[in-house]
Write a protein that holds these residues in place. Structure first.
Motif, PDB file in Angstrom:
ATOM      1  N   MET A  77     -41.605 105.269  13.889  1.00 58.62           N
ATOM      2  CA  MET A  77     -40.431 104.723  13.248  1.00 58.62           C
ATOM      3  C   MET A  77     -39.542 104.077  14.297  1.00 58.62           C
ATOM      4  N   THR A  78     -39.238 102.840  14.120  1.00 54.26           N
ATOM      5  CA  THR A  78     -38.373 102.134  15.070  1.00 54.26           C
ATOM      6  C   THR A  78     -36.941 102.168  14.561  1.00 54.26           C
ATOM      7  N   SER A  79     -36.023 102.295  15.477  1.00 53.36           N
ATOM      8  CA  SER A  79     -34.627 102.290  15.049  1.00 53.36           C
ATOM      9  C   SER A  79     -34.112 100.861  15.075  1.00 53.36           C
ATOM     10  N   GLN A  80     -33.643 100.426  13.949  1.00 53.19           N
ATOM     11  CA  GLN A  80     -33.095  99.081  13.810  1.00 53.19           C
ATOM     12  C   GLN A  80     -31.593  99.142  14.034  1.00 53.19           C
ATOM     13  N   PRO A  81     -31.029  98.167  14.713  1.00 57.56           N
ATOM     14  CA  PRO A  81     -29.570  98.145  14.838  1.00 57.56           C
ATOM     15  C   PRO A  81     -28.943  97.892  13.471  1.00 57.56           C
ATOM     16  N   ALA A  82     -27.747  98.424  13.291  1.00 60.51           N
ATOM     17  CA  ALA A  82     -27.049  98.193  12.029  1.00 60.51           C
ATOM     18  C   ALA A  82     -26.769  96.701  11.892  1.00 60.51           C
ATOM     19  N   SER A  83     -27.067  96.176  10.755  1.00 61.28           N
ATOM     20  CA  SER A  83     -26.809  94.770  10.476  1.00 61.28           C
ATOM     21  C   SER A  83     -26.724  94.606   8.970  1.00 61.28           C
ATOM     22  N   GLU A  84     -26.405  93.414   8.538  1.00 58.76           N
ATOM     23  CA  GLU A  84     -26.335  93.137   7.108  1.00 58.76           C
ATOM     24  C   GLU A  84     -27.661  93.438   6.420  1.00 58.76           C
ATOM     25  N   TRP A  85     -28.761  93.285   7.132  1.00 54.81           N
ATOM     26  CA  TRP A  85     -30.079  93.427   6.536  1.00 54.81           C
ATOM     27  C   TRP A  85     -30.636  94.828   6.684  1.00 54.81           C
ATOM     28  N   HIS A  86     -30.411  95.479   7.806  1.00 60.26           N
ATOM     29  CA  HIS A  86     -31.039  96.765   8.062  1.00 60.26           C
ATOM     30  C   HIS A  86     -30.213  97.956   7.572  1.00 60.26           C
ATOM     31  N   GLN A  87     -28.902  97.885   7.684  1.00 56.54           N
ATOM     32  CA  GLN A  87     -28.025  98.959   7.227  1.00 56.54           C
ATOM     33  C   GLN A  87     -26.766  98.339   6.619  1.00 56.54           C
ATOM     34  N   PRO A  88     -26.907  97.678   5.488  1.00 55.71           N
ATOM     35  CA  PRO A  88     -25.758  96.941   4.943  1.00 55.71           C
ATOM     36  C   PRO A  88     -24.575  97.827   4.586  1.00 55.71           C
ATOM     37  N   GLU A  89     -24.815  99.055   4.113  1.00 54.19           N
ATOM     38  CA  GLU A  89     -23.697  99.924   3.747  1.00 54.19           C
ATOM     39  C   GLU A  89     -22.826 100.238   4.951  1.00 54.19           C
ATOM     40  N   ARG A  90     -23.440 100.621   6.040  1.00 59.24           N
ATOM     41  CA  ARG A  90     -22.692 100.967   7.251  1.00 59.24           C
ATOM     42  C   ARG A  90     -22.023  99.727   7.846  1.00 59.24           C
ATOM     43  N   TYR A  91     -22.720  98.632   7.809  1.00 58.29           N
ATOM     44  CA  TYR A  91     -22.217  97.384   8.363  1.00 58.29           C
ATOM     45  C   TYR A  91     -20.939  96.949   7.650  1.00 58.29           C
ATOM     46  N   PHE A  92     -20.959  96.959   6.320  1.00 59.53           N
ATOM     47  CA  PHE A  92     -19.780  96.541   5.560  1.00 59.53           C
ATOM     48  C   PHE A  92     -18.703  97.619   5.543  1.00 59.53           C
ATOM     49  N   GLU A  93     -19.090  98.877   5.656  1.00 60.96           N
ATOM     50  CA  GLU A  93     -18.096  99.948   5.749  1.00 60.96           C
ATOM     51  C   GLU A  93     -17.258  99.792   7.018  1.00 60.96           C
ATOM     52  N   ALA A  94     -17.881  99.392   8.107  1.00 66.48           N
ATOM     53  CA  ALA A  94     -17.140  99.189   9.358  1.00 66.48           C
ATOM     54  C   ALA A  94     -16.059  98.123   9.167  1.00 66.48           C
ATOM     55  N   LEU A  95     -16.399  97.014   8.519  1.00 62.63           N
ATOM     56  CA  LEU A  95     -15.407  95.971   8.257  1.00 62.63           C
ATOM     57  C   LEU A  95     -14.298  96.503   7.358  1.00 62.63           C
ATOM     58  N   GLY A  96     -14.662  97.211   6.316  1.00 63.03           N
ATOM     59  CA  GLY A  96     -13.671  97.761   5.400  1.00 63.03           C
ATOM     60  C   GLY A  96     -12.719  98.720   6.085  1.00 63.03           C
ATOM     61  N   ARG A  97     -13.242  99.547   6.987  1.00 62.33           N
ATOM     62  CA  ARG A  97     -12.387 100.488   7.718  1.00 62.33           C
ATOM     63  C   ARG A  97     -11.381  99.754   8.595  1.00 62.33           C
ATOM     64  N   VAL A  98     -11.830  98.721   9.275  1.00 66.04           N
ATOM     65  CA  VAL A  98     -10.927  97.972  10.150  1.00 66.04           C
ATOM     66  C   VAL A  98      -9.865  97.250   9.320  1.00 66.04           C
ATOM     67  N   MET A  99     -10.276  96.615   8.243  1.00 67.73           N
ATOM     68  CA  MET A  99      -9.316  95.881   7.420  1.00 67.73           C
ATOM     69  C   MET A  99      -8.285  96.828   6.805  1.00 67.73           C
ATOM     70  N   GLN A 100      -8.723  97.998   6.333  1.00 69.52           N
ATOM     71  CA  GLN A 100      -7.783  98.966   5.779  1.00 69.52           C
ATOM     72  C   GLN A 100      -6.818  99.447   6.857  1.00 69.52           C
ATOM     73  N   ALA A 101      -7.340  99.706   8.039  1.00 69.13           N
ATOM     74  CA  ALA A 101      -6.485 100.168   9.134  1.00 69.13           C
ATOM     75  C   ALA A 101      -5.485  99.090   9.544  1.00 69.13           C
ATOM     76  N   LEU A 102      -5.898  97.835   9.564  1.00 65.28           N
ATOM     77  CA  LEU A 102      -4.961  96.752   9.882  1.00 65.28           C
ATOM     78  C   LEU A 102      -3.817  96.714   8.872  1.00 65.28           C
ATOM     79  N   ALA A 103      -4.140  96.945   7.609  1.00 69.15           N
ATOM     80  CA  ALA A 103      -3.089  96.980   6.586  1.00 69.15           C
ATOM     81  C   ALA A 103      -2.178  98.179   6.800  1.00 69.15           C
ATOM     82  N   LEU A 104      -2.748  99.337   7.124  1.00 72.42           N
ATOM     83  CA  LEU A 104      -1.961 100.559   7.265  1.00 72.42           C
ATOM     84  C   LEU A 104      -1.089 100.592   8.520  1.00 72.42           C
TER      85      LEU A 104
END
Length: 123
Positions: free
Chosen positions: A1-28
């Motif tokens: 099993m090869t470990s793929q880096p998080a990306s839109e294609w390999h781990q989309p949930e984590r990838y978009f969660e990171a953006l959401g966390r930053v955007m929420q924190a910028l608002a807060l």
């Protein structure tokens, strides 16, 4: 099993969660209102968040780092996945974070020295 880096294609949930966390924190932390022409996109498995005439990206990154460390701060929950802050990039226009082990670049085009909102947000 090869470990793929998080990306839109390999781990989309984590990838978009990171953006959401930053955007929420910028608002807060109260800096979104100071940013004009806010944009974000992904390139090279990095989220790039860019704005015009807003706060300095290094100052924003430092505010995010402080909020992550303060468990009483409203943004600390969103920033639990923030693991590092890179201040050594040598550019006054870029700051880099690691959120959920994904790189996030903060970039200000024509940053304004608007200390009023930042001072209020850091209290």
């Amino acid at each position: 099993m090869t470990s793929q880096p998080a990306s839109e294609w390999h781990q989309p949930e984590r990838y978009f969660e990171a953006l959401g966390r930053v955007m929420q924190a910028l608002a807060l932390i109260g800096v979104l209102d100071e940013m004009t022409a806010l944009r974000w996109w992904s390139a090279d498995q990095t989220w790039k968040i860019e704005w015009r005439r807003g706060p300095d990206p290094h100052r924003v990154a430092a505010m995010l780092w402080q909020a992550a460390a303060d468990l009483q701060h409203p943004a600390s929950r969103a920033l639990r996945g923030m693991t590092s802050l890179d201040r050594s990039n040598g550019s006054p226009h870029y700051a880099y974070l690691q959120v959920l082990d994904l790189p996030v670049m903060l970039r200000a085009l024509d940053p304004a020295a608007s200390d009023t909102g930042l001072a209020a947000a850091s209290v």
